[in-house]
Write an enzyme that holds these catalytic residues in place. Structure first.
Site, PDB file in Angstrom:
ATOM      1  N   CYS A 115       0.830  -1.203   0.000  1.00 48.09           N
ATOM      2  CA  CYS A 115       0.000   0.000   0.000  1.00 48.09           C
ATOM      3  C   CYS A 115       0.872   1.263   0.000  1.00 48.09           C
ATOM      4  CB  CYS A 115      -1.003  -0.033   1.150  1.00 48.09           C
ATOM      5  SG  CYS A 115      -2.409   1.087   0.897  1.00 48.09           S
ATOM      6  N   HIS A 223      -3.565  -5.369   0.418  1.00 52.31           N
ATOM      7  CA  HIS A 223      -3.070  -5.707   1.760  1.00 52.31           C
ATOM      8  C   HIS A 223      -3.022  -7.222   1.952  1.00 52.31           C
ATOM      9  CE1 HIS A 223      -2.928  -1.741   3.836  1.00 52.31           C
ATOM     10  NE2 HIS A 223      -3.767  -1.412   2.872  1.00 52.31           N
ATOM     11  N   GLU A 225      -1.219  -8.833   3.949  1.00 54.86           N
ATOM     12  CA  GLU A 225      -0.954  -9.194   5.347  1.00 54.86           C
ATOM     13  C   GLU A 225      -2.232  -9.510   6.108  1.00 54.86           C
ATOM     14  OE1 GLU A 225      -2.285  -5.011   5.751  1.00 54.86           O
ATOM     15  OE2 GLU A 225      -1.120  -6.138   4.279  1.00 54.86           O
TER      16      GLU A 225
END
Length: 253
Positions: A115, A223, A225
């Site tokens: 990001c 994202h 993660e």
């Protein structure tokens, strides 16, 4: 009995004011991405700018994760127009990460940008950003609905087409994937030396690699993660990053 050392993976911090004191902070999801997805030992990197001894830091790291953030890169770093009033910036993070990204890549340290970290990578290598995609025209809605629960905000939002033969294709084995979307800014001009790895349905570049990097160097706009162990595509990104970090750690042990 010998044991394999976990790779030491630096995670970039943001700065923020909490009460009366300045803090250097990292979202827990990035830390868990390094631990659970990459199998690494996380080390938080404070945003100290020139006060951080970057060379000594890089001497000791096996990888670097540049995180997302509520803040945006200050536009003077890419000769962009002034931000609209109320835009959140973090000049200490800019001063730390922009030079650190280039130096880490040059030294062959595996790098993953997410990001804001993805946008930092583009700016660090000479690219520019759209500051407000929703005002440019021609783009789908890339922002999250902040009124929704966090699981909805980070839920799958749109497809990306993955470039055949690229790093992202090789590590995932996919031609396309569904990703989340929680960003206002995006790539305008892609920096020289960056290779597109995935694009959104509107043509926006959402992943790239550094073409001449001596080691793993990937940036993604989404994202991965987020609940990394529950999404095979996201996990493949962190696993490949972790493998590159482990290989570096083994060479320097």
């Amino acid at each position: 009995m010998s044991t394999t050392r976990k790779p030491l993976i630096g995670i970039s911090c943001c700065t923020d004011q909490l009460g009366l004191h300045p803090f250097h902070i990292v979202g827990e999801k990035y830390i868990l991405g390094v631990v659970d997805g990459a199998g690494g030992l996380p080390l938080l990197i404070p945003a100290l700018g020139e006060r951080l001894d970057a060379e000594q830091l890089l001497d000791n790291l096996d990888g670097l994760l540049f995180t997302g953030s509520p803040s945006n890169v200050e536009p003077h770093h890419y000769q962009g127009p002034a931000s609209v009033e109320g835009t959140k910036h973090d000049p200490k993070r800019d001063a730390t990460n922009l030079p650190l990204i280039k130096r880490a890549v040059e030294r062959g340290i595996p790098v993953l940008g997410i990001c804001r970290g993805f946008q930092e990578m583009n700016v660090a290598f000479g690219g520019s950003l759209h500051q407000r995609l929703h005002e440019v025209g021609g783009f789908i809605e890339h922002r999250e609905d902040k009124e929704q629960p966090v699981d909805v905000q980070y839920g799958l939002s749109h497809e990306v087409q993955i470039e055949p033969g690229g790093l992202l294709y090789e590590l995932s084995g996919r031609n396309s994937a569904q990703v989340n979307s929680l960003h206002t800014q995006g790539v305008d001009q892609l920096a020289p030396g960056l290779r597109p790895e995935a694009t959104a349905p509107d043509g926006l570049i959402e992943a790239f690699s550094v073409s001449q990097a001596p080691n793993f160097a990937l940036g993604v706009q989404w994202h991965p993660e987020w609940k990394v162990t529950k999404n095979p595509f996201y996990l493949s990104i962190f696993k490949a990053f972790g493998d590159a970090c482990r290989a570096r750690a083994a060479r320097h042990s």
